[in-house]
Design a protein around this motif. Sequence first.
Motif, mmCIF file in Angstrom:
data_model
loop_
_atom_site.group_PDB
_atom_site.id
_atom_site.type_symbol
_atom_site.label_atom_id
_atom_site.label_comp_id
_atom_site.label_asym_id
_atom_site.label_seq_id
_atom_site.Cartn_x
_atom_site.Cartn_y
_atom_site.Cartn_z
ATOM 1 N N GLU A 241 21.561 9.430 -26.001
ATOM 2 C CA GLU A 241 22.745 8.200 -25.710
ATOM 3 C C GLU A 241 22.055 7.516 -24.526
ATOM 4 O OE1 GLU A 241 25.347 8.379 -27.176
ATOM 5 O OE2 GLU A 241 25.806 6.561 -25.985
ATOM 6 N N THR A 245 22.514 3.562 -24.549
ATOM 7 C CA THR A 245 23.322 3.005 -23.526
ATOM 8 C C THR A 245 22.389 1.918 -23.010
ATOM 9 O OG1 THR A 245 24.416 5.073 -22.924
ATOM 10 C CG2 THR A 245 24.664 3.160 -21.405
ATOM 11 N N LYS A 247 19.868 0.229 -24.096
ATOM 12 C CA LYS A 247 19.214 -0.063 -25.177
ATOM 13 C C LYS A 247 18.666 -1.526 -25.096
ATOM 14 C CE LYS A 247 19.930 -1.641 -30.004
ATOM 15 N NZ LYS A 247 20.904 -2.062 -31.201
ATOM 16 N N SER A 270 26.867 4.697 -14.819
ATOM 17 C CA SER A 270 27.374 5.077 -16.021
ATOM 18 C C SER A 270 27.122 6.301 -16.700
ATOM 19 C CB SER A 270 26.554 4.083 -17.133
ATOM 20 O OG SER A 270 25.239 3.776 -16.983
ATOM 21 N N SER A 271 26.860 7.081 -16.072
ATOM 22 C CA SER A 271 26.259 8.353 -16.153
ATOM 23 C C SER A 271 27.317 9.427 -16.825
ATOM 24 C CB SER A 271 25.728 9.177 -15.129
ATOM 25 O OG SER A 271 26.640 9.343 -13.968
ATOM 26 N N ILE A 274 27.904 7.990 -20.244
ATOM 27 C CA ILE A 274 26.877 8.517 -21.159
ATOM 28 C C ILE A 274 26.977 10.020 -21.729
ATOM 29 C CG2 ILE A 274 24.403 9.185 -21.047
ATOM 30 C CD1 ILE A 274 24.015 6.765 -19.255
ATOM 31 N N LYS A 277 29.809 10.367 -24.212
ATOM 32 C CA LYS A 277 29.407 10.044 -25.378
ATOM 33 C C LYS A 277 28.266 11.190 -26.003
ATOM 34 C CE LYS A 277 29.630 4.916 -24.722
ATOM 35 N NZ LYS A 277 28.847 3.802 -24.583
#
Lengths: 293, 937
Positions: A241, A245, A247, A270-271, A274, A277
């Motif tokens: 993930e 994320t 990418k 954004s952890s 992540i 997800k």
Amino acid sequence: MTEDSQRNFRSVYYEKVGFRGVEEKRSLEILLKDDRLDIEKLCTFSQRFPLPSMYRALVWKVLLGILPPHHESHAQVMMYRKEQYCDVLHALEVVRFVSDATPQVEIYLRMYQLESGKLPRSPSFPLEPEDEVFLAIAKAVEEMVEDSVDCYWIIRCFVNQLNNKYREFLPQLPKAFEQYLNLEDSRLLSHLKTRSALSRLPYDLWFKRCFAGCLPESSLQRVWDKVVSGSCKILVFVAVEILLTFKIKVMALNSAEKITKFLENIPRDSSDAIVSKAIDLWHKHCGTPVHSA
Amino acid sequence: MDSNLPFLIIVASSRWKRLETHDVVIECAKISLDPAEASYEDGDSVSPQVSARFPHRVADVAASPYVDTQNSCGSATSTPYSSSWLMLLNMPGQPPQTLSPPSTRLLTEPPQATLWSPSMVCGMTTPPTSPGNVPPDLSHPYSKVFGTTGGKGTPLGTPATSPPPAPLCHSDDYVHIALRQATATPPKKEEKTDSAKPCLHRQPHLPNDRGLEELPGSKGSVTLSDLPGFLGDLASEEDSVEKAKEEAAISKELSEITTADTEPLVPRGGFDSPFYRDSLPGCPRKNHAATSGAQGASVNPEPLNSSLDKLGPDTPKQAFTPIDPPCGGADESPAGNRERQTSLETNILTPSPCKIPPQRGVGYGSGQPPPYDHLFEVALPKTAHHFVSKKTKELLKKAKGNAEEDYPPSTSPAEVLDRLIQQGADAHSKELNKLSLPSKSVDWTHFGGSPPSDEIRTLRNQLLLLHNQLLYERFKRQQHALRNRRLLRKVIRAAALEEHNAAMKDQLKLQEKDIQIWKVSVQKEQARCSQLQEQRDTMVTQLHSQIRQLQHDREEFYNQSQELQTKLEDCRNMIAELRLELKKANSKVCHTELLLSQVSQKLSNSESVQQQMEFLNRQLLVLGEVNELYLEQLQSKHSDTTKEVEMMKAACRKELEKNRSHVLQQNQRLDTSQKRILELESHLAKKDHLLLEQKKYLEDVKVQARGQLQAAESRYEAQKRITQVFELEILDLYGRLEKDGLLKKLEEEKAEAAEAAEERLACCKDGCSDSVTGHSEEASGHNGDTKPPRPGGSARASGTSRGGGGGRGGSSSELSTPEKPPIQRAGLFSSRWETTVGESATSIPTTVGSLPSSKSFLGMKARELFRNKSESQCDEDSVTISSLSETLKTELGKDPGVEAKTPPNLDGLHPSPPNLDSVGQLHIMDYNETHHEHSEG
């Protein structure tokens, strides 16, 4: 029966509104009320749902074997644990391995070394890689658990679990990571392969340290819920993930060093997403979490 | 004139269409207006002239044999040119009429002859009409028109004298005949040609009257000069039908106006006109001129003298010499005819123009360019030049197109000018000749003296007369010009109105056509309608008859149906009655059926009863027989059996009762036993359950204990590690001490003591650990296994190795004697500890003192745990353990408080703790020995 259906209905409602752990908390309380704690149930629960933070330490302790399943003996056992902690600490102080100025994490390390019989001859000896791993994990746990005794025991048992229970699994995780990344985004994988960055990804950070130092503790403890409850595969999905994320960023980077460096220091904001997800992804690929042990 | 008017209306009309209305107005103003004319009103002094001319024409038309032709042409007068033509053509046509008195003609003609200019021939420039007024108009391309008209207007009276009309007539003659022949088919052309017809028809005759055969050359030349303009007009006219129509309308209008104007004015115009001067001497100027002219013509010198006196003798001659001389060649004039014969004056004036043309014609034939050609470029405006060139081109085209057109269109203004000059010269010479006539008789030149005074006077008078004539002519010409312009304006207005009229007429025609079409269609529709009506009527009648028939039929049917309905009613009634009967019959049948069934049932019942009766009767019989038999038997056996039977019965009853009670008892027993079984079973289940619970509980407890034990074990493990660490630390410290000792070899004894202490301590530790873990072989074995590598691995000093060896030895010895009294051991331990304390007081930290006590406590705990686990095993040890625990407890209580002090009970046991020898003697002698051996070794 009616209660169950009601609960289900409510949980759906709660999830819609955004409170996730309300029903879980109640069910966890029910689980914890049992005199003899059902460890399997607890494992399944913690795999299926995120643990409420107020019960996390208790559940972890139970799952890691720090506390026995009986409530009666909890106090006594905890006393033992505490005494042991005090003894070891005292011993270290006596042998002047630690002092008041020594950071808590190092104290934990020394204690662990002492207990595992790996205490070096001198504190000035260089640290082994596994000690670094321990320190990273200890640092993370220190943030999560307040009580130093609990903290030490959790660190100790967690590391022990990694070293014993997952000893065979951990080396296989990079392979699994590759496989799932291929399923999720083959282009990204090919990009990594062409940049020959696949082998140089921070696997140690991801799988040996279980993302300690990589993700913030608030997110990390949700991952570790799963690790503690017996699934180390979640680590793979978190790694996948992370790559998914970031990418675009990763695709933009050309050299393996840069990719590795970036992945070692991913942005922390954004952890949470992540991890959420990743858990979804894990559920997707591994189905309903069932206690593996 | 003939060329100008069409040009104005037709050629310009094409241009006007492109122009705005105000532009057109301005253009018209340019053409028609000049300052002199603006002051004049219609019906002024000019109109009389016009009116004077028209009566002539009317009369001419009536008198001439060509009236028919004119009428046949129809619109000859209505066409725009026809009006202009008329003006021009009537003049040449006048001679045959012989209405105008010859005297007037004689008077008027000479000035006209002088006024003739080349401009009208070539259509370019106007002659010098008047010295003061007209000159500005000369430059204008259209002014020449008026100039020429003026010039032509005056010579109308004498067709013979005026050369332009005659040639024009000829040219028209030729051209129009040719055109007619060529373009007879197109109606538009026809119209145009028709418009030109009047002149054409008239003119061919005119020359005949005058004697055209005599001077064909002159006519030819003149026609050539005039052709371009005429043909150009024709060409322009042919451009479009609309133009022609418009022109026709305009001309009509114009003719109407002119006729309306002229007719009432006839008498006045007649009086005013110079031609009727004899009959009505209205105008003093004209009269004067006429009289002077008449006088001049009749050669009366006296009246002229007075006038001559007033005027300068030389000036008139100088000014008018080129124009004046229309005197010579009177015989040669082609138009002379009868008039010429009657009066001399006409003879004098007329020949001049007629004479010259033949000469010019020859000149033109040569085709030499005139020497003053370039002057025209300067004198004429460009437009005029362009116009001329265009006209000539068109003429050329026409000439080529027409086979009959033989005349070369080479007449140029230069040639015409040449002709004019020639003409002037001729006139002058003639005048001179004429003058010489009266003096011939005297012949004063012959005598060589000066001419007689009266001679000169007559000459002067003549000159004056001529001058006056000239003035008069000029003035007349001016008047003509003005009148012409006005007329032209009227013509234009009329043309516009005509156009409008034509358009309206066309519209009317169209509407009439439409109306006709509509009428036709209405008629058709009406016819159709009537037809349809008829059809409808027939249909209606047919339908009516049909309806009547059908109604009749219907009535019949109605009657029939009514009849049938009554029948139907009857039938229905019948049917109802029949149905009722049927119902009744049915009910009867049912009733009878019921009765029948009842009867049959009764019958069957009675039959069965009968059978039963029979059966019963039979039974009765049989029973009766049996009864009889039994009675017989009874009677025979009655006496014996009764007692026995009774006895038996009683016995049986008793037995039965007994058995019954027994059964009851048994049943009760069974019940109770069953109850008991149930109870027991429940008990069993309970017990099982309890057992299970117990088991569970046990398991639970076991697990609990195991958890605790695990914690304890881990703690123990930790302690073990701690001790190891401590050992290591101690060994390390000792190693250091040893090093120090090596450095200070002076105090060997002390060093030895230290070694001994070290050994002891090691032993003590081993012992302690053994005593604690004595029960668990694993731990000890583990201890034994783990211990050696450390000291061995360290291999720092010999002291440590020794200590290790001692440790091992100690362990082995202790293992051999596990059941040693713990008190002893404790004492030993404490004593040893004491010694160590004593020995290395400063080096060992104070906290170490707590260590053994804690260790012993741990051991006790372990023991307790063990006892819990398996009490049976630990029964023997219970006493010792308890004592141990007691001692340890005391120890524990004291140890933390007083570390350095030795416990009192231990003091009692061991009097001299610092004594190393005793210690060695007590237990570890062999160790010492071995140690010594080791050290020695």
